[in-house]
Design a protein around this motif. Structure first.
Motif, PDB file in Angstrom:
ATOM      1  N   VAL A  23       0.839  -1.205   0.000  1.00 31.81           N
ATOM      2  CA  VAL A  23       0.000   0.000   0.000  1.00 31.81           C
ATOM      3  C   VAL A  23       0.870   1.251   0.000  1.00 31.81           C
ATOM      4  O   VAL A  23       0.583   2.224  -0.705  1.00 31.81           O
ATOM      5  N   ARG A  27       0.849   4.066  -2.948  1.00 28.11           N
ATOM      6  CA  ARG A  27       0.444   5.440  -2.631  1.00 28.11           C
ATOM      7  C   ARG A  27       1.613   6.424  -2.743  1.00 28.11           C
ATOM      8  O   ARG A  27       1.488   7.475  -3.370  1.00 28.11           O
ATOM      9  N   VAL A  35      -6.125   3.542  -3.221  1.00 25.16           N
ATOM     10  CA  VAL A  35      -5.908   2.509  -2.210  1.00 25.16           C
ATOM     11  C   VAL A  35      -5.721   3.222  -0.879  1.00 25.16           C
ATOM     12  O   VAL A  35      -4.740   3.927  -0.670  1.00 25.16           O
ATOM     13  N   LYS A  36      -6.698   3.077   0.028  1.00 21.12           N
ATOM     14  CA  LYS A  36      -6.706   3.881   1.254  1.00 21.12           C
ATOM     15  C   LYS A  36      -6.030   3.153   2.404  1.00 21.12           C
ATOM     16  O   LYS A  36      -6.099   1.922   2.500  1.00 21.12           O
ATOM     17  N   LYS A  37      -5.425   3.931   3.292  1.00 15.95           N
ATOM     18  CA  LYS A  37      -4.833   3.364   4.498  1.00 15.95           C
ATOM     19  C   LYS A  37      -5.728   3.655   5.702  1.00 15.95           C
ATOM     20  O   LYS A  37      -5.916   4.803   6.072  1.00 15.95           O
ATOM     21  N   GLU A  40      -3.555  -0.337   8.667  1.00 19.41           N
ATOM     22  CA  GLU A  40      -2.232  -0.947   8.470  1.00 19.41           C
ATOM     23  C   GLU A  40      -2.043  -2.205   9.306  1.00 19.41           C
ATOM     24  O   GLU A  40      -0.941  -2.525   9.715  1.00 19.41           O
ATOM     25  N   CYS A  47      -7.669  -0.878   2.143  1.00 13.63           N
ATOM     26  CA  CYS A  47      -6.584  -0.989   1.157  1.00 13.63           C
ATOM     27  C   CYS A  47      -6.729  -2.236   0.293  1.00 13.63           C
ATOM     28  O   CYS A  47      -5.775  -2.639  -0.373  1.00 13.63           O
ATOM     29  N   THR A  57      -5.595  -7.493   1.588  1.00 13.39           N
ATOM     30  CA  THR A  57      -5.341  -6.181   2.190  1.00 13.39           C
ATOM     31  C   THR A  57      -3.878  -5.842   1.921  1.00 13.39           C
ATOM     32  O   THR A  57      -2.969  -6.515   2.420  1.00 13.39           O
ATOM     33  N   SER A  58      -3.654  -4.791   1.152  1.00 15.52           N
ATOM     34  CA  SER A  58      -2.302  -4.503   0.658  1.00 15.52           C
ATOM     35  C   SER A  58      -1.383  -3.955   1.750  1.00 15.52           C
ATOM     36  O   SER A  58      -0.186  -3.836   1.535  1.00 15.52           O
ATOM     37  N   CYS A  59      -1.924  -3.663   2.932  1.00 13.26           N
ATOM     38  CA  CYS A  59      -1.059  -3.219   4.028  1.00 13.26           C
ATOM     39  C   CYS A  59      -0.295  -4.386   4.632  1.00 13.26           C
ATOM     40  O   CYS A  59       0.696  -4.186   5.317  1.00 13.26           O
ATOM     41  N   THR A  73      -6.153  -2.517  -9.029  1.00 15.41           N
ATOM     42  CA  THR A  73      -6.843  -1.593  -8.127  1.00 15.41           C
ATOM     43  C   THR A  73      -8.159  -1.171  -8.786  1.00 15.41           C
ATOM     44  O   THR A  73      -8.457  -1.574  -9.910  1.00 15.41           O
ATOM     45  N   GLY A 104     -12.169  -0.181  -1.532  1.00 15.86           N
ATOM     46  CA  GLY A 104     -11.884  -1.522  -1.011  1.00 15.86           C
ATOM     47  C   GLY A 104     -13.135  -2.384  -0.955  1.00 15.86           C
ATOM     48  O   GLY A 104     -13.114  -3.579  -1.281  1.00 15.86           O
TER      49      GLY A 104
END
Lengths: 155, 560
Positions: A23, A27, A35-37, A40, A47, A57-59, A73, A104
């Motif tokens: 993520v 970003r 892609v929002k955080k 984490e 994300c 979840t890309s975090c 995405t 997401g």
């Protein structure tokens, strides 16, 4: 180190520290802000994106882990017929409020309907259990996904 | 007046064209495409990042702060402490009890001590570990009883009671003597976090004699005031732009000013843009919470089901700072009897400091805890009397002409009775009173009533404002200080605008609140965003129609 992968179908190579999360790479290094955080720690689902078609979840993914893989995405699904139906259903059912969880949430809903075109309400709830929305109370999101099922043109 | 006539014409319509209709929010498409931008999305690559260094002990005097080792960490640009604050080192909301950066004393685990600026998160983290603060620890007061005990240590000068409230209505002694049944109970309500999915964030860009902050709050003009105060600048040197915001629920009303002030302070000192984005751990650990409370509640009732007296003792836990406790506690105090007419009321409130994270705005603003207590009392009383809970409530609800806990006469409409009866009839209440067992679960119908004084209240004037730009092509630019935090109030406004001036919704563009070009609409809280915002829209528009008589017709005829 260098990481090469496909982002929304386009081959890309990024130089990134090995400890950077996917993520953060998207970003901060690539300017992909859809892609929002949110947490984490893999809890909120803001994300969520697709790696080789699987929602993750890309975090919780390190950037080097996407080497040679396909990352998708919300931008990559903009013209996808299923995503168009889902997006319109979300908008018309009032399932978009603050909008922070929406990209997401749509990705998770997309993966659900792609694999199971006629889910029950219970299966819809299971499909989005990894995405938290604090505005809607989920009711309108569930209604929107079930509405999208109706909109999908028969093949 | 002429605009009153226009208003009554529009409001007199049998059917509205836009208002009350199921129309699509104009911001929904961008949000669903992932194109909507929130505060952190504005931060360019390479921007200096800021992290708040916080106290690791709950209650202590600060003997010294040593940042020298932290400054040697590669990537660290600078570290600021309270000694660097040349404006005002005070950011308390209601009382001046909250330092911006603590340099003499800390009041809870998480009290801000220093601002670390570095090129990336890793340097921030490393530097934070190398700051050393020498404390002289004081006994920590970790609950309200500890803070109120005889050997309590004062958290702030003047003691641990931040403020008290008091209402006496009628004669409670007489009221209880008339009662046939009494119920007395103590209710606790805990801390709660807002848990908006977007964490707190601010991005500050300085220029000569001015700073612009993009942020997520609930009142751009309060943020401007607090930032200017901390910097010691005038209001026109601070520009606040509120980005789309990923949920707030009251929390960002208090956090918006804080995070913006940290970012603006560092950016102006450093002379370059600074981004300050909280992670989830910071947000949950250090953002203000719903104020906890202990409510002792005694009620008396006659056999006929009339509540004759209530005695309510509210002990509110502020945490380390009073923040909005005065207004929160007053709201609980003023609503103490619940939505019922009780002739004899005695209410005492106290807001108590403890060495814990502090409370602040949160949906319902005190009334959830209060009604939890008041409604449990009503339920207990109904049970003791053997009376149907709805019937019992109907014998006590506020009606037109009733006097509230603070003796206010309700001389306008009061819909509680009508509402309760409608719910009773629509739910087929009487046939659902028996509990139904399903395995380990039991299902049944219950009832609860609540009322809430919306908007800002506390006897300050409340108003709102907005501006419309009618462009040559018939399109409209709409600006309001009421912010979009998911609730859609600004879109609610433009529905009213569209209804009255006849411009289609898609021809009205809502601009982000910007204190340099938007009129002050006061905060977006207390359900006032649409209520007061919407009213001012109506009035403002009708005035605009009167002053620019021809525009409306032209716009309707040629909406290109």
């Amino acid at each position: 180190m260098e990481v090469s992968f496909k982002l929304n179908g386009e081959p890309v190579t990024v130089t990134v520290e090995p400890y950077v999360s996917l993520v953060d790479m998207l970003r901060d290094e690539m300017g992909v802000k859809s892609v929002k955080k949110g947490c984490e720690q893999g809890e909120c689902g803001a994300c969520t994106l697709l790696i080789d078609g699987v929602p993750v979840t890309s975090c919780l993914v390190l950037a080097p882990q996407v080497e040679s893989r396909h990352v998708t995405t919300i931008e990559g699904l903009e013209k996808n017929p299923l995503m168009i139906d889902l997006r319109e259903a979300f908008i018309e059912n009032g399932a978009v409020q603050c909008g922070f969880c929406t990209p997401g949430m749509l990705i998770s809903a997309y993966a659900l309907l792609r694999d199971n075109p006629h889910p029950s309400e219970e299966e819809v709830k299971r499909g989005i259990e990894g995405n938290i929305c604090r505005c809607t109370g989920f009711t309108k999101i569930i209604e929107a996904i079930l509405d999208a099922v109706e909109r999908i043109a028969p093949e | 007046m002429e605009y009153d006539k226009i208003l009554s014409d529009v409001l007199g319509r049998k059917d509205f064209l836009v208002v009350g209709k199921n129309v699509v929010r104009t911001d929904a498409l961008d949000k669903a495409l992932g194109k909507a931008r929130y505060t952190a999305d504005y931060v360019p690559r390479g921007t200096t990042l800021l992290k708040v260094y916080r106290s690791t002990v709950p209650h202590a005097l600060i003997k010294s702060i040593d940042t020298s080792r932290a400054l040697e960490v590669p990537g660290v640009e600078t570290i600021y402490t309270g000694a660097d604050v040349t404006g005002n080192n005070q950011i308390g909301y209601a009382l001046p009890d909250q330092p911006f950066l603590n340099d003499e004393k800390v009041h809870f685990i998480g009290d801000p001590i220093a601002l670390v600026c570095a090129r990336d998160e890793y340097a921030l983290e490393k530097a934070s570990q190398k700051i050393s603060v020498e404390y002289e620890e004081l006994p920590a007061m970790l609950d309200i009883d500890a803070s109120l005990s005889e050997d309590a240590v004062d958290i702030h000068e003047g003691g641990n009671i931040a403020l008290t409230t008091k209402i006496r209505k009628g004669d409670t002694e007489k009221g209880f003597s008339e009662a046939d049944v009494e119920v007395e109970e103590t209710y606790w309500s805990p801390y709660q976090d807002h848990m908006y999915i977007e964490t707190e964030a601010a991005y500050a860009v300085p220029e000569s004699g001015k700073v612009t902050v993009i942020c997520n709050g609930q009142s751009p003009f309060l943020i401007r005031e607090k930032v200017a105060h901390i910097l010691g600048w005038s209001l026109n040197q601070v520009r606040i732009i509120q980005a789309l915001t990923g949920g707030a629920f009251g929390g960002k009303d208090d956090l918006g000013p804080l995070v913006s002030a940290y970012a603006a302070f560092a950016a102006t000192k450093l002379g370059k843009p600074v981004a300050h984005v909280w992670d989830r751990t910071e947000s949950v650990s250090y953002s203000n919470k719903r104020f906890p409370a202990r409510i002792k509640y005694r009620s008396g009732v006659t056999e006929e089901g009339k509540v004759t007296a209530v005695e309510v003792d509210i002990t509110l836990e502020c945490g380390a700072y009073a923040n909005r406790a005065p207004f929160w506690l007053w709201r609980q105090t003023a609503h103490a009897a619940g939505p019922y007419e009780v002739d004899n009321c005695s209410v005492d409130g106290r807001a108590i400091y403890t060495n814990k994270v502090y409370g602040g705005s949160f949906r319902g603003f005190g009334n959830l805890a209060l009604h939890f207590a008041a409604e449990n009392q009503m339920e207990r009383l109904a049970y003791e009397l053997g009376m149907d809970p709805i019937e019992f409530r109907l014998r006590n609800v506020l009606r037109v002409g009733s006097r509230t806990t603070c003796d206010q006469v309700l001389d306008h409409s009061v819909g509680i009775e009508q509402c309760l009866k409608a719910v009773r009839d629509a739910s087929d209440w009487s046939s659902h009173r028996e509990p139904v067992w399903e395995g380990t679960k039991v299902r049944g119908y219950g009832v609860g009533l609540a009322y809430h004084g919306i908007s800002t209240s506390r006897s300050t004037p409340d108003w709102s404002a907005a501006s419309l730009l009618l462009n040559q092509d018939g399109s409209v630019t709409y600006r309001t200080g009421i912010v979009e935090i998911g609730q859609g109030s600004p879109f609610g406004h433009v529905k009213i605008v569209s209804e009255i001036i006849g411009v289609p919704l898609e021809k009205i563009r809502i601009e982000l609140p910007d204190t340099d070009s938007t009129l002050n609409a006061k905060p977006t809280h207390g359900s006032r965003g649409l209520m007061l915002g919407g009213h001012s829209r109506r009035q403002g528009i009708s005035q605009a129609q009167r002053e620019h008589g021809g525009v409306r017709r032209r716009v309707i005829r040629d909406p290109k």
